[in-house]
Design a protein around this motif. Sequence first.
Motif, PDB file in Angstrom:
ATOM      1  N   PRO A 149       0.665  -1.287  -0.195  1.00 36.77           N
ATOM      2  CA  PRO A 149       0.103  -0.114  -0.043  1.00 36.77           C
ATOM      3  C   PRO A 149       0.701   1.261  -0.109  1.00 36.77           C
ATOM      4  O   PRO A 149       0.533   2.334  -0.704  1.00 36.77           O
ATOM      5  CB  PRO A 149      -0.904   0.181   1.318  1.00 36.77           C
ATOM      6  CG  PRO A 149      -0.940  -1.664   1.667  1.00 36.77           C
ATOM      7  CD  PRO A 149       0.513  -2.080   0.989  1.00 36.77           C
ATOM      8  N   SER A 150       2.017   1.303   0.647  1.00 39.98           N
ATOM      9  CA  SER A 150       2.746   2.441   0.807  1.00 39.98           C
ATOM     10  C   SER A 150       3.378   2.923  -0.620  1.00 39.98           C
ATOM     11  O   SER A 150       3.385   3.984  -1.179  1.00 39.98           O
ATOM     12  CB  SER A 150       4.132   2.476   1.773  1.00 39.98           C
ATOM     13  OG  SER A 150       3.378   2.233   3.018  1.00 39.98           O
ATOM     14  N   ARG A 151       3.815   1.852  -1.259  1.00 38.46           N
ATOM     15  CA  ARG A 151       4.051   1.868  -2.532  1.00 38.46           C
ATOM     16  C   ARG A 151       3.134   2.447  -3.591  1.00 38.46           C
ATOM     17  O   ARG A 151       3.318   3.687  -4.375  1.00 38.46           O
ATOM     18  CB  ARG A 151       4.800   0.650  -3.244  1.00 38.46           C
ATOM     19  CG  ARG A 151       5.475   0.583  -4.746  1.00 38.46           C
ATOM     20  CD  ARG A 151       5.822  -0.537  -5.269  1.00 38.46           C
ATOM     21  NE  ARG A 151       4.643  -1.380  -5.936  1.00 38.46           N
ATOM     22  CZ  ARG A 151       4.129  -0.952  -6.961  1.00 38.46           C
ATOM     23  NH1 ARG A 151       4.512   0.261  -7.743  1.00 38.46           N
ATOM     24  NH2 ARG A 151       3.414  -1.685  -7.447  1.00 38.46           N
ATOM     25  N   LEU A 152       1.905   1.894  -3.444  1.00 38.61           N
ATOM     26  CA  LEU A 152       0.748   2.332  -4.369  1.00 38.61           C
ATOM     27  C   LEU A 152       0.475   3.629  -4.001  1.00 38.61           C
ATOM     28  O   LEU A 152       0.081   4.335  -4.960  1.00 38.61           O
ATOM     29  CB  LEU A 152      -0.297   1.309  -4.097  1.00 38.61           C
ATOM     30  CG  LEU A 152      -0.048  -0.010  -4.745  1.00 38.61           C
ATOM     31  CD1 LEU A 152      -1.085  -1.184  -4.018  1.00 38.61           C
ATOM     32  CD2 LEU A 152       0.068   0.097  -6.284  1.00 38.61           C
ATOM     33  N   ILE A 153       0.323   3.921  -2.622  1.00 40.47           N
ATOM     34  CA  ILE A 153      -0.246   5.349  -2.538  1.00 40.47           C
ATOM     35  C   ILE A 153       0.731   6.410  -2.766  1.00 40.47           C
ATOM     36  O   ILE A 153       0.404   7.560  -3.455  1.00 40.47           O
ATOM     37  CB  ILE A 153      -0.576   5.547  -0.949  1.00 40.47           C
ATOM     38  CG1 ILE A 153      -1.466   4.592  -0.619  1.00 40.47           C
ATOM     39  CG2 ILE A 153      -0.762   7.027  -0.554  1.00 40.47           C
ATOM     40  CD1 ILE A 153      -1.917   4.121   0.963  1.00 40.47           C
ATOM     41  N   ASN A 154       2.094   6.014  -2.624  1.00 43.91           N
ATOM     42  CA  ASN A 154       2.992   7.038  -3.208  1.00 43.91           C
ATOM     43  C   ASN A 154       3.029   7.337  -4.726  1.00 43.91           C
ATOM     44  O   ASN A 154       3.271   8.418  -5.412  1.00 43.91           O
ATOM     45  CB  ASN A 154       4.469   6.843  -2.669  1.00 43.91           C
ATOM     46  CG  ASN A 154       4.680   7.347  -1.390  1.00 43.91           C
ATOM     47  OD1 ASN A 154       3.950   7.989  -0.813  1.00 43.91           O
ATOM     48  ND2 ASN A 154       5.996   7.214  -0.846  1.00 43.91           N
ATOM     49  N   LEU A 155       2.799   6.183  -5.517  1.00 43.44           N
ATOM     50  CA  LEU A 155       2.608   6.201  -6.980  1.00 43.44           C
ATOM     51  C   LEU A 155       1.404   6.908  -7.233  1.00 43.44           C
ATOM     52  O   LEU A 155       1.540   7.683  -8.214  1.00 43.44           O
ATOM     53  CB  LEU A 155       2.705   4.761  -7.422  1.00 43.44           C
ATOM     54  CG  LEU A 155       2.698   4.377  -8.848  1.00 43.44           C
ATOM     55  CD1 LEU A 155       3.849   5.086  -9.679  1.00 43.44           C
ATOM     56  CD2 LEU A 155       2.423   2.872  -8.948  1.00 43.44           C
TER      57      LEU A 155
END
Length: 131
Positions: A64-70
Amino acid sequence: MKKILLPLVALAFATPAAAQSIVVTGAEENDSAPLSVAYEELKAGQNAMAVDKLTHSSLDRDDPSRLINLGTAYARLGQTADAQTAYKAAITSDIRYDVELANGTYMDSRWAARTALANLNQGKPLLALAR
């Protein structure tokens, strides 16, 4: 088991829409270094570099952190549809943990993604999250 973040940093950016963007950074309590989720790139406003780093990341593609930052990087580049896709993927990810926001409050990663998506859809400041 939920993952908890260490101290976080909120950043103010030059544009009014992004003035209250929240960028959270930290590491798991047992970890000596934070995972790379393009925090430095987002902090510096290098959104295209953040997209490149996150799309070629060794992190789990459903993190989720990767996806939210993306999603946040895409949104800052004006790629709203791609941002929505990333936020929705974070909402439905099987990976879920609590994150600590810069104001010291904790939020479930899915709620953080929902907040980011709602902010995007309403033209409010974006939420960027780093694990």
